[in-house]
Design a protein around this motif. Structure first.
Motif, PDB file in Angstrom:
ATOM      1  N   GLY A 120     -23.333 -73.255 -31.553  1.00 58.91           N
ATOM      2  CA  GLY A 120     -22.344 -72.286 -31.820  1.00 58.91           C
ATOM      3  C   GLY A 120     -23.724 -73.421 -33.803  1.00 58.91           C
ATOM      4  O   GLY A 120     -22.821 -73.412 -35.295  1.00 58.91           O
ATOM      5  N   ILE A 121     -24.252 -74.176 -33.515  1.00 55.84           N
ATOM      6  CA  ILE A 121     -25.130 -74.714 -35.178  1.00 55.84           C
ATOM      7  C   ILE A 121     -26.109 -74.260 -35.263  1.00 55.84           C
ATOM      8  O   ILE A 121     -26.515 -73.405 -34.807  1.00 55.84           O
ATOM      9  CB  ILE A 121     -25.491 -76.480 -33.855  1.00 55.84           C
ATOM     10  CG1 ILE A 121     -24.656 -77.441 -33.956  1.00 55.84           C
ATOM     11  CG2 ILE A 121     -26.588 -76.741 -35.723  1.00 55.84           C
ATOM     12  CD1 ILE A 121     -24.925 -78.902 -33.559  1.00 55.84           C
ATOM     13  N   LYS A 122     -25.456 -73.280 -36.210  1.00 62.75           N
ATOM     14  CA  LYS A 122     -27.214 -72.495 -37.028  1.00 62.75           C
ATOM     15  C   LYS A 122     -28.232 -73.216 -37.454  1.00 62.75           C
ATOM     16  O   LYS A 122     -28.182 -73.842 -38.426  1.00 62.75           O
ATOM     17  CB  LYS A 122     -26.220 -71.639 -38.312  1.00 62.75           C
ATOM     18  CG  LYS A 122     -25.084 -71.215 -38.211  1.00 62.75           C
ATOM     19  CD  LYS A 122     -25.007 -70.231 -37.671  1.00 62.75           C
ATOM     20  CE  LYS A 122     -23.539 -69.046 -37.849  1.00 62.75           C
ATOM     21  NZ  LYS A 122     -22.337 -69.592 -36.547  1.00 62.75           N
ATOM     22  N   ALA A 123     -28.938 -73.500 -36.470  1.00 62.52           N
ATOM     23  CA  ALA A 123     -30.179 -74.315 -36.737  1.00 62.52           C
ATOM     24  C   ALA A 123     -31.289 -73.302 -36.488  1.00 62.52           C
ATOM     25  O   ALA A 123     -31.354 -72.207 -36.006  1.00 62.52           O
ATOM     26  CB  ALA A 123     -30.357 -74.603 -35.127  1.00 62.52           C
ATOM     27  N   LYS A 124     -31.972 -73.829 -37.513  1.00 62.88           N
ATOM     28  CA  LYS A 124     -33.046 -72.673 -38.261  1.00 62.88           C
ATOM     29  C   LYS A 124     -34.362 -73.916 -36.873  1.00 62.88           C
ATOM     30  O   LYS A 124     -35.636 -71.943 -36.967  1.00 62.88           O
ATOM     31  CB  LYS A 124     -33.706 -73.523 -39.827  1.00 62.88           C
ATOM     32  CG  LYS A 124     -32.748 -73.169 -40.900  1.00 62.88           C
ATOM     33  CD  LYS A 124     -33.009 -73.668 -42.123  1.00 62.88           C
ATOM     34  CE  LYS A 124     -33.710 -75.515 -42.106  1.00 62.88           C
ATOM     35  NZ  LYS A 124     -33.778 -75.543 -43.573  1.00 62.88           N
ATOM     36  N   LYS A 125     -34.775 -74.402 -36.979  1.00 63.20           N
ATOM     37  CA  LYS A 125     -35.899 -74.477 -35.589  1.00 63.20           C
ATOM     38  C   LYS A 125     -35.059 -75.998 -34.503  1.00 63.20           C
ATOM     39  O   LYS A 125     -34.723 -76.710 -35.399  1.00 63.20           O
ATOM     40  CB  LYS A 125     -36.272 -75.677 -36.795  1.00 63.20           C
ATOM     41  CG  LYS A 125     -37.805 -76.059 -35.872  1.00 63.20           C
ATOM     42  CD  LYS A 125     -38.836 -76.183 -37.139  1.00 63.20           C
ATOM     43  CE  LYS A 125     -38.935 -76.997 -37.990  1.00 63.20           C
ATOM     44  NZ  LYS A 125     -39.560 -78.128 -38.864  1.00 63.20           N
ATOM     45  N   ILE A 126     -35.338 -75.411 -33.805  1.00 65.39           N
ATOM     46  CA  ILE A 126     -35.178 -76.676 -32.516  1.00 65.39           C
ATOM     47  C   ILE A 126     -36.410 -76.477 -32.046  1.00 65.39           C
ATOM     48  O   ILE A 126     -37.119 -75.826 -31.080  1.00 65.39           O
ATOM     49  CB  ILE A 126     -34.445 -75.876 -31.178  1.00 65.39           C
ATOM     50  CG1 ILE A 126     -32.843 -75.172 -32.495  1.00 65.39           C
ATOM     51  CG2 ILE A 126     -33.455 -77.063 -30.056  1.00 65.39           C
ATOM     52  CD1 ILE A 126     -32.039 -74.332 -31.015  1.00 65.39           C
ATOM     53  N   MET A 127     -36.655 -78.235 -32.000  1.00 65.75           N
ATOM     54  CA  MET A 127     -37.995 -79.242 -31.370  1.00 65.75           C
ATOM     55  C   MET A 127     -37.995 -79.777 -29.727  1.00 65.75           C
ATOM     56  O   MET A 127     -36.359 -80.701 -30.091  1.00 65.75           O
ATOM     57  CB  MET A 127     -38.745 -79.529 -32.428  1.00 65.75           C
ATOM     58  CG  MET A 127     -39.393 -79.501 -33.769  1.00 65.75           C
ATOM     59  SD  MET A 127     -39.923 -77.384 -33.749  1.00 65.75           S
ATOM     60  CE  MET A 127     -41.721 -78.318 -33.520  1.00 65.75           C
ATOM     61  N   LEU A 128     -38.984 -79.284 -29.040  1.00 64.08           N
ATOM     62  CA  LEU A 128     -37.800 -80.566 -27.827  1.00 64.08           C
ATOM     63  C   LEU A 128     -39.316 -81.531 -28.109  1.00 64.08           C
ATOM     64  O   LEU A 128     -40.407 -81.315 -28.341  1.00 64.08           O
ATOM     65  CB  LEU A 128     -38.159 -79.325 -27.303  1.00 64.08           C
ATOM     66  CG  LEU A 128     -37.393 -78.145 -26.544  1.00 64.08           C
ATOM     67  CD1 LEU A 128     -37.859 -78.116 -25.443  1.00 64.08           C
ATOM     68  CD2 LEU A 128     -35.856 -78.709 -26.476  1.00 64.08           C
TER      69      LEU A 128
END
Length: 332
Positions: A120-128
């Motif tokens: 439910g986090i409104k993440a703009k960007k998810i980087m691994l």
């Protein structure tokens, strides 16, 4: 770049979160307590405090197992709660950098990204980010050049052994030996030799205090249940009994390090011989482990200054320093 940026290292025992806004690493137990199967009762350190002491209707669990997400619903809930605590309730416009073990399947790797979406986090960007690379950075190792680096991260459930060079991972192996196995060995030897059943937390406390006890020349004092009488009792356990119980686990890690070194290209092996082995992870601090590894492979051991948070500290460098941005990928 906005300050709503977080670096997350999900460990079985502890979750480590770097918050760019405060430039600090937050560490809490990665545990959740659920009452009557559906109501959140507690989470983090509060759940650990009541672990092994709860009535049947309250279940406490680790959502991570052997380095991978075993319970995505509860892990998502925990991530949301911890990030919400850091942001004082707001969960919008967040960038997330998350460390992922190298030696896991594509499906397991994808689960780390899905976890943020599901939380439910409104993440703009998810980087691994490959966990061993972040770990090396967190120990101030130059992972960008062509030198060979041997990093061994001993966690609660697993040990990850990696050879790094040129911002990549040449070889990697994840084995299911870590702090939990150490605790099981301690519980087993105390039951076998002293007829005493002790809890997981007691075994963990013995493991943590071992170095101090040996320095002071004291035995470990434990409380548990006598196997014969069923009554609560106190026992003194000599530290050499505990040391002997841990040797088999140490040697399993040692054998895996040797196996990786046997496959390492000669030029990288030469670098590793010069610089030694870099040791991190919460369980890396256990008494005699570093020395046994050093003796077993003939290398100096560089113990991380902050073994628990080294991966999160590496993520902080990737977040703050443009020269390390290439270590993060949206589709790792």
């Amino acid at each position: 770049m906005a300050n709503n940026v977080f670096g997350i290292d999900l460990g079985t025992s502890n979750i480590k979160i770097y918050n760019k806004a405060t430039d600090e690493v937050f560490v809490e137990k990665n545990m959740i307590a659920i009452e009557n199967k559906n109501r959140l009762f507690s989470y983090g350190d509060a759940s650990y405090e009541m672990y092994e002491k709860t009535p049947p209707e309250i279940k406490i669990s680790y959502p991570l197992n052997n380095g991978v997400i075993a319970d995505i619903e509860h892990m998502s809930m925990l991530v949301k709660l911890f990030i919400s605590d850091q942001m004082k309730g707001s969960l919008k416009n967040v960038d997330v950098y998350i460390a992922v073990p190298k030696d896991v399947t594509e499906v397991e790797k994808r689960a780390f990204k899905d976890l943020i979406h599901d939380s439910g986090i409104k993440a703009k960007k998810i980087m691994l980010v490959n966990k061993p690379l972040a770990d090396g950075l967190g120990m101030n190792v130059d992972v960008m050049n062509s030198q060979g680096v041997l990093v061994v991260n001993v966690g609660y459930d697993t040990t990850e052994i990696s050879i790094l060079s040129l911002r990549g991972i040449v070889l990697s192996k994840l084995i299911k030996v870590g702090g939990r196995k150490f605790d099981e060995s301690i519980r087993s030897v105390i039951r076998r030799e002293f007829g005493l059943i002790i809890g997981e937390k007691t075994a963990e406390n013995v493991k943590i205090s071992l170095k101090e006890l040996e320095k002071e020349g004291k035995n470990a004092v434990v409380y548990g249940r006598d196997i014969v009488t069923g009554l609560p009792v106190e026992r003194e356990i000599p530290t050499d009994v505990i040391d002997d119980a841990l040797v088999e686990n140490f040697d399993t890690i040692l054998d895996s390090i040797r196996a990786i070194l046997e496959r390492t290209p000669p030029e990288l092996a030469a670098d590793i011989f010069k610089h030694g082995l870099y040791l991190s992870g919460g369980a890396s601090q256990v008494c005699h482990l570093a020395q046994r590894l050093s003796n077993g492979v003939g290398l100096n051991v560089n113990l991380a200054e902050n073994p628990v948070a080294s991966v999160a500290l590496g993520l902080s460098k990737i977040i703050k320093d443009d020269q390390y941005k290439a270590l993060a990928s949206e589709d790792e």
